[in-house]
Write a protein that holds these residues in place. Structure first.
Motif, PDB file in Angstrom:
ATOM      1  N   LEU A 186       1.076  44.612  21.642  1.00 28.28           N
ATOM      2  CA  LEU A 186       2.063  43.536  21.590  1.00 28.28           C
ATOM      3  C   LEU A 186       2.103  42.753  22.905  1.00 28.28           C
ATOM      4  CD1 LEU A 186       4.986  45.423  19.806  1.00 28.28           C
ATOM      5  CD2 LEU A 186       3.709  43.486  18.857  1.00 28.28           C
ATOM      6  N   SER A 187       1.802  43.425  24.008  1.00 29.10           N
ATOM      7  CA  SER A 187       1.845  42.802  25.333  1.00 29.10           C
ATOM      8  C   SER A 187       0.465  42.450  25.875  1.00 29.10           C
ATOM      9  CB  SER A 187       2.556  43.742  26.319  1.00 29.10           C
ATOM     10  OG  SER A 187       3.884  43.972  25.920  1.00 29.10           O
ATOM     11  N   ASN A 188      -0.580  42.511  25.027  1.00 28.94           N
ATOM     12  CA  ASN A 188      -1.953  42.217  25.456  1.00 28.94           C
ATOM     13  C   ASN A 188      -2.405  43.087  26.620  1.00 28.94           C
ATOM     14  OD1 ASN A 188      -2.576  40.386  23.478  1.00 28.94           O
ATOM     15  ND2 ASN A 188      -2.481  38.577  24.786  1.00 28.94           N
ATOM     16  N   ARG A 189      -1.908  44.320  26.679  1.00 29.62           N
ATOM     17  CA  ARG A 189      -2.411  45.296  27.651  1.00 29.62           C
ATOM     18  C   ARG A 189      -3.561  46.030  26.963  1.00 29.62           C
ATOM     19  NH1 ARG A 189       2.701  48.257  27.630  1.00 29.62           N
ATOM     20  NH2 ARG A 189       1.383  49.989  28.324  1.00 29.62           N
ATOM     21  N   PHE A 190      -4.730  45.399  27.029  1.00 28.39           N
ATOM     22  CA  PHE A 190      -5.827  45.817  26.164  1.00 28.39           C
ATOM     23  C   PHE A 190      -6.357  47.210  26.483  1.00 28.39           C
ATOM     24  CE2 PHE A 190      -6.411  41.048  26.047  1.00 28.39           C
ATOM     25  CZ  PHE A 190      -5.816  40.912  24.800  1.00 28.39           C
ATOM     26  N   ALA A 191      -6.441  47.569  27.762  1.00 30.94           N
ATOM     27  CA  ALA A 191      -6.987  48.881  28.116  1.00 30.94           C
ATOM     28  C   ALA A 191      -6.117  49.996  27.542  1.00 30.94           C
ATOM     29  CB  ALA A 191      -7.106  49.017  29.633  1.00 30.94           C
ATOM     30  N   ASP A 192      -4.790  49.877  27.699  1.00 34.22           N
ATOM     31  CA  ASP A 192      -3.899  50.896  27.138  1.00 34.22           C
ATOM     32  C   ASP A 192      -3.933  50.881  25.613  1.00 34.22           C
ATOM     33  OD1 ASP A 192      -3.050  52.048  29.467  1.00 34.22           O
ATOM     34  OD2 ASP A 192      -1.114  51.024  29.543  1.00 34.22           O
ATOM     35  N   ALA A 193      -3.991  49.691  25.027  1.00 33.57           N
ATOM     36  CA  ALA A 193      -4.050  49.614  23.567  1.00 33.57           C
ATOM     37  C   ALA A 193      -5.285  50.335  23.049  1.00 33.57           C
ATOM     38  CB  ALA A 193      -4.055  48.159  23.117  1.00 33.57           C
ATOM     39  N   GLU A 194      -6.434  50.065  23.653  1.00 27.34           N
ATOM     40  CA  GLU A 194      -7.670  50.721  23.212  1.00 27.34           C
ATOM     41  C   GLU A 194      -7.600  52.233  23.413  1.00 27.34           C
ATOM     42  OE1 GLU A 194     -12.487  50.658  24.165  1.00 27.34           O
ATOM     43  OE2 GLU A 194     -11.190  49.086  24.982  1.00 27.34           O
ATOM     44  N   LYS A 195      -7.090  52.654  24.560  1.00 27.56           N
ATOM     45  CA  LYS A 195      -7.035  54.087  24.871  1.00 27.56           C
ATOM     46  C   LYS A 195      -6.185  54.846  23.862  1.00 27.56           C
ATOM     47  CE  LYS A 195      -5.277  57.235  28.468  1.00 27.56           C
ATOM     48  NZ  LYS A 195      -4.681  57.293  29.844  1.00 27.56           N
ATOM     49  N   TYR A 196      -4.975  54.392  23.636  1.00 26.40           N
ATOM     50  CA  TYR A 196      -4.042  55.182  22.818  1.00 26.40           C
ATOM     51  C   TYR A 196      -4.294  55.007  21.320  1.00 26.40           C
ATOM     52  CZ  TYR A 196      -1.575  56.514  27.018  1.00 26.40           C
ATOM     53  OH  TYR A 196      -1.261  57.062  28.235  1.00 26.40           O
ATOM     54  N   LEU A 197      -4.681  53.814  20.894  1.00 28.38           N
ATOM     55  CA  LEU A 197      -4.997  53.643  19.475  1.00 28.38           C
ATOM     56  C   LEU A 197      -6.251  54.435  19.116  1.00 28.38           C
ATOM     57  CD1 LEU A 197      -4.218  49.839  19.070  1.00 28.38           C
ATOM     58  CD2 LEU A 197      -2.924  51.748  18.078  1.00 28.38           C
ATOM     59  N   SER A 198      -7.232  54.482  20.011  1.00 30.35           N
ATOM     60  CA  SER A 198      -8.435  55.276  19.762  1.00 30.35           C
ATOM     61  C   SER A 198      -8.099  56.761  19.636  1.00 30.35           C
ATOM     62  CB  SER A 198      -9.460  55.066  20.879  1.00 30.35           C
ATOM     63  OG  SER A 198      -9.922  53.736  20.916  1.00 30.35           O
ATOM     64  N   LYS A 199      -7.210  57.239  20.499  1.00 30.70           N
ATOM     65  CA  LYS A 199      -6.797  58.646  20.414  1.00 30.70           C
ATOM     66  C   LYS A 199      -6.056  58.920  19.108  1.00 30.70           C
ATOM     67  CE  LYS A 199      -6.476  59.822  25.335  1.00 30.70           C
ATOM     68  NZ  LYS A 199      -5.572  60.303  26.423  1.00 30.70           N
ATOM     69  N   ALA A 200      -5.221  57.991  18.691  1.00 23.78           N
ATOM     70  CA  ALA A 200      -4.491  58.170  17.436  1.00 23.78           C
ATOM     71  C   ALA A 200      -5.446  58.235  16.257  1.00 23.78           C
ATOM     72  CB  ALA A 200      -3.496  57.029  17.250  1.00 23.78           C
ATOM     73  N   ILE A 201      -6.461  57.376  16.243  1.00 21.91           N
ATOM     74  CA  ILE A 201      -7.429  57.367  15.144  1.00 21.91           C
ATOM     75  C   ILE A 201      -8.285  58.631  15.164  1.00 21.91           C
ATOM     76  CG2 ILE A 201      -9.436  56.146  14.211  1.00 21.91           C
ATOM     77  CD1 ILE A 201      -8.143  53.571  15.423  1.00 21.91           C
ATOM     78  N   ALA A 202      -8.657  59.080  16.360  1.00 22.45           N
ATOM     79  CA  ALA A 202      -9.449  60.309  16.458  1.00 22.45           C
ATOM     80  C   ALA A 202      -8.678  61.501  15.908  1.00 22.45           C
ATOM     81  CB  ALA A 202      -9.858  60.560  17.912  1.00 22.45           C
ATOM     82  N   ALA A 203      -7.363  61.519  16.152  1.00 21.87           N
ATOM     83  CA  ALA A 203      -6.538  62.620  15.670  1.00 21.87           C
ATOM     84  C   ALA A 203      -6.225  62.499  14.182  1.00 21.87           C
ATOM     85  CB  ALA A 203      -5.241  62.695  16.467  1.00 21.87           C
ATOM     86  N   ARG A 204      -6.175  61.270  13.688  1.00 21.13           N
ATOM     87  CA  ARG A 204      -5.860  61.040  12.277  1.00 21.13           C
ATOM     88  C   ARG A 204      -6.756  59.913  11.764  1.00 21.13           C
ATOM     89  NH1 ARG A 204       0.226  60.117  11.482  1.00 21.13           N
ATOM     90  NH2 ARG A 204       0.266  62.353  11.962  1.00 21.13           N
ATOM     91  N   PRO A 205      -7.968  60.248  11.310  1.00 18.21           N
ATOM     92  CA  PRO A 205      -8.939  59.217  10.920  1.00 18.21           C
ATOM     93  C   PRO A 205      -8.485  58.317   9.777  1.00 18.21           C
ATOM     94  CG  PRO A 205     -10.030  61.322  11.264  1.00 18.21           C
ATOM     95  CD  PRO A 205      -8.558  61.596  11.301  1.00 18.21           C
ATOM     96  N   ASP A 206      -7.518  58.749   8.985  1.00 22.65           N
ATOM     97  CA  ASP A 206      -7.048  57.920   7.869  1.00 22.65           C
ATOM     98  C   ASP A 206      -5.905  56.985   8.274  1.00 22.65           C
ATOM     99  OD1 ASP A 206      -5.104  59.824   8.232  1.00 22.65           O
ATOM    100  OD2 ASP A 206      -4.882  60.319   6.106  1.00 22.65           O
ATOM    101  N   ASP A 207      -5.660  56.833   9.562  1.00 21.22           N
ATOM    102  CA  ASP A 207      -4.603  55.950  10.053  1.00 21.22           C
ATOM    103  C   ASP A 207      -5.097  54.502  10.012  1.00 21.22           C
ATOM    104  OD1 ASP A 207      -2.603  54.584  11.360  1.00 21.22           O
ATOM    105  OD2 ASP A 207      -2.539  55.897  13.118  1.00 21.22           O
ATOM    106  N   VAL A 208      -4.936  53.865   8.853  1.00 23.84           N
ATOM    107  CA  VAL A 208      -5.446  52.514   8.649  1.00 23.84           C
ATOM    108  C   VAL A 208      -4.745  51.521   9.566  1.00 23.84           C
ATOM    109  CG1 VAL A 208      -5.570  50.609   6.988  1.00 23.84           C
ATOM    110  CG2 VAL A 208      -6.202  52.930   6.293  1.00 23.84           C
ATOM    111  N   THR A 209      -3.447  51.680   9.739  1.00 20.18           N
ATOM    112  CA  THR A 209      -2.700  50.723  10.560  1.00 20.18           C
ATOM    113  C   THR A 209      -3.205  50.721  11.999  1.00 20.18           C
ATOM    114  OG1 THR A 209      -0.730  50.931   9.181  1.00 20.18           O
ATOM    115  CG2 THR A 209      -0.417  50.097  11.413  1.00 20.18           C
ATOM    116  N   SER A 210      -3.431  51.902  12.561  1.00 23.46           N
ATOM    117  CA  SER A 210      -3.945  51.957  13.937  1.00 23.46           C
ATOM    118  C   SER A 210      -5.351  51.388  14.019  1.00 23.46           C
ATOM    119  CB  SER A 210      -3.917  53.396  14.452  1.00 23.46           C
ATOM    120  OG  SER A 210      -2.587  53.812  14.712  1.00 23.46           O
ATOM    121  N   ALA A 211      -6.161  51.604  12.984  1.00 24.94           N
ATOM    122  CA  ALA A 211      -7.512  51.032  12.971  1.00 24.94           C
ATOM    123  C   ALA A 211      -7.446  49.509  12.954  1.00 24.94           C
ATOM    124  CB  ALA A 211      -8.290  51.556  11.763  1.00 24.94           C
TER     125      ALA A 211
END
Length: 433
Positions: free
Chosen positions: A84-109
């Protein structure tokens, strides 16, 4: 509402006939953080996020991660707040971790794909979109796969000032596609880059995918996706651009001229962009040098939801500041809200003159005072609806975004001002002249 025809948008005239907005009441970050009793009473970061108190919510999610590093919900929400704040490095880091933990998380993908799209890193977005199984995502993945080389390459002057060819029903400027003649394009912060079918055919664009655009004027809309070689606005040229077009009917200019399309936030965030209503011009600057400050400049926080929905803090009378959207494409209106919120804010709702609607009721409403920071409008006309219609500007998008919105600020409000969108620093500046 956008003059474009993306899957999240409807024709503005159809909006005035059919739209209703969801009932919601948000609480701005400044309210939570300046009121210790409220802040201490609400410990749940989900409630803080819903209220628009993103910094406090992120602290809560980080605390949850400290206690449980595998908390997938906290990972996803930290990533979303960063996006939401265009903090791209943090967005990539945490969304990637969320997807790795839950591969069916379509919203995070989808959000991680958007993180890459905003950075013009389309090859990183493509596999994420292909993997969601959603038809719209699949279509855009195909589009992005057809973009060769660097997208959104900017050439020409460091800045350009392009006069409005009209201020009403909303601003329009002239631009050209693929080296053709200049034509009028509507400016609308809720637009992407959307061409008319005629303009796309004249430019020789080739569709690589299609997507449903919902219904406008009681008929379904098909959107074609392709790659545009060149888009010139004043002294600036942009090359290699993903673009869409459709045969949706758009309002004509006051002289009866047909617009060649509309553009807004997906182009605006590549520049320091000023919609100078008072000076009747669009100003695009390369880089992040701030606008020249004149009188009564106000700088507000800016967030970007979805791929083209700017949000900030606004007030209806004394109600606020709370989260609002900025959709500049509203014909004949300065704000959209709900009857419940209008009454809470003490606005004058005209119940004797409901506007025609196939479902629900839409009422004229007048605000003695509404504002974005120190930019205040008096006697501003608006609309208030009495039933939920998810997805439309302002409160109707609360469910879509996950946080509460009290209103959408639009065309009539901005006329005395110049508004600058800085998607590098994530600030919105409003200036009177």
């Amino acid at each position: 509402m956008s003059f474009g025809t993306g899957p999240h948008s409807l024709n503005r005239r159809a909006f005035l006939r059919t739209a209703t907005l969801a009932v919601a009441a948000g609480t701005a970050a400044s309210l939570w953080e300046s009121t210790p009793s409220a802040a201490s009473a609400v410990k749940d970061p989900d409630l803080l996020f819903k209220a628009g108190s993103f910094a406090a919510a992120e602290r809560g999610y980080r605390h949850a991660l400290h206690n449980d590093p595998g908390d997938v919900h906290a990972l996803a929400q930290i990533g979303y707040i960063a996006l939401l704040s265009n903090r791209f490095a943090d967005a990539e880091k945490y969304l990637s971790k969320a997807i790795a933990a839950r591969p069916d998380d379509v919203t995070s993908a989808q959000r991680l794909a958007e993180c890459f799209v905003r950075q013009d890193r389309l090859p990183r977005a493509t596999p994420l979109l292909r993997g969601t199984g959603r038809p719209r995502d699949t279509a855009f993945a195909e589009l992005y796969s057809q973009v060769t080389g660097t997208p959104w390459r900017v050439r020409g002057a460091r800045s350009t000032r392009v006069p409005f060819v009209t201020l009403d029903p909303v601003p329009a400027v002239e631009a050209s596609v693929n080296g053709g003649r200049t034509r009028p394009f509507w400016l609308d912060t809720y637009a992407t880059l959307d061409l008319s079918l005629e303009a796309a055919e004249d430019a020789g664009l080739r569709a690589v995918a299609t997507v449903s655009g919902g219904v406008a004027n009681n008929r379904p809309i098909t959107i074609w996706l392709g790659v545009m070689d060149s888009f010139r606005i004043g002294d600036i040229e942009i090359r290699n651009i993903p673009v869409q077009w459709s045969d949706a009917k758009r309002p004509s200019l006051p002289d009866g001229t047909a617009a060649a399309g509309a553009f807004g936030t997906t182009l605006f965030y590549h520049f320091l962009t000023t919609m100078d209503y008072a000076g009747r011009a669009l100003i695009l600057r390369r880089g992040t040098a701030g606008p020249r400050r004149t009188r009564a400049t106000d700088r507000l926080p800016l967030w970007l939801a979805g791929d083209h929905y700017p949000c900030t803090l606004g007030s209806l009378g004394d109600y606020g500041p709370r989260m609002v959207t900025i959709d500049t494409g509203g014909i004949g209106t300065g704000f959209d809200t709900t009857v419940e919120i209008a009454e809470r804010a003490g606005l004058a709702v005209d119940y004797d003159r409901p506007l025609p609607q196939p479902a629900g009721k839409l009422y004229p409403v007048t605000a003695d005072r509404i504002g974005l920071g120190g930019a205040i409008g008096h006697g501003i006309p608006g609309h208030a609806v009495d039933k939920v219609f998810p997805g439309l500007p302002g409160p109707g998008q609360s469910a879509q975004f996950g946080f509460d919105l009290i209103a959408n600020f639009t065309h009539e409000f901005f006329k005395p001002f110049a508004v600058t969108f800085d998607y590098g620093a994530m600030h919105l500046s409003i200036t009177t002249k």
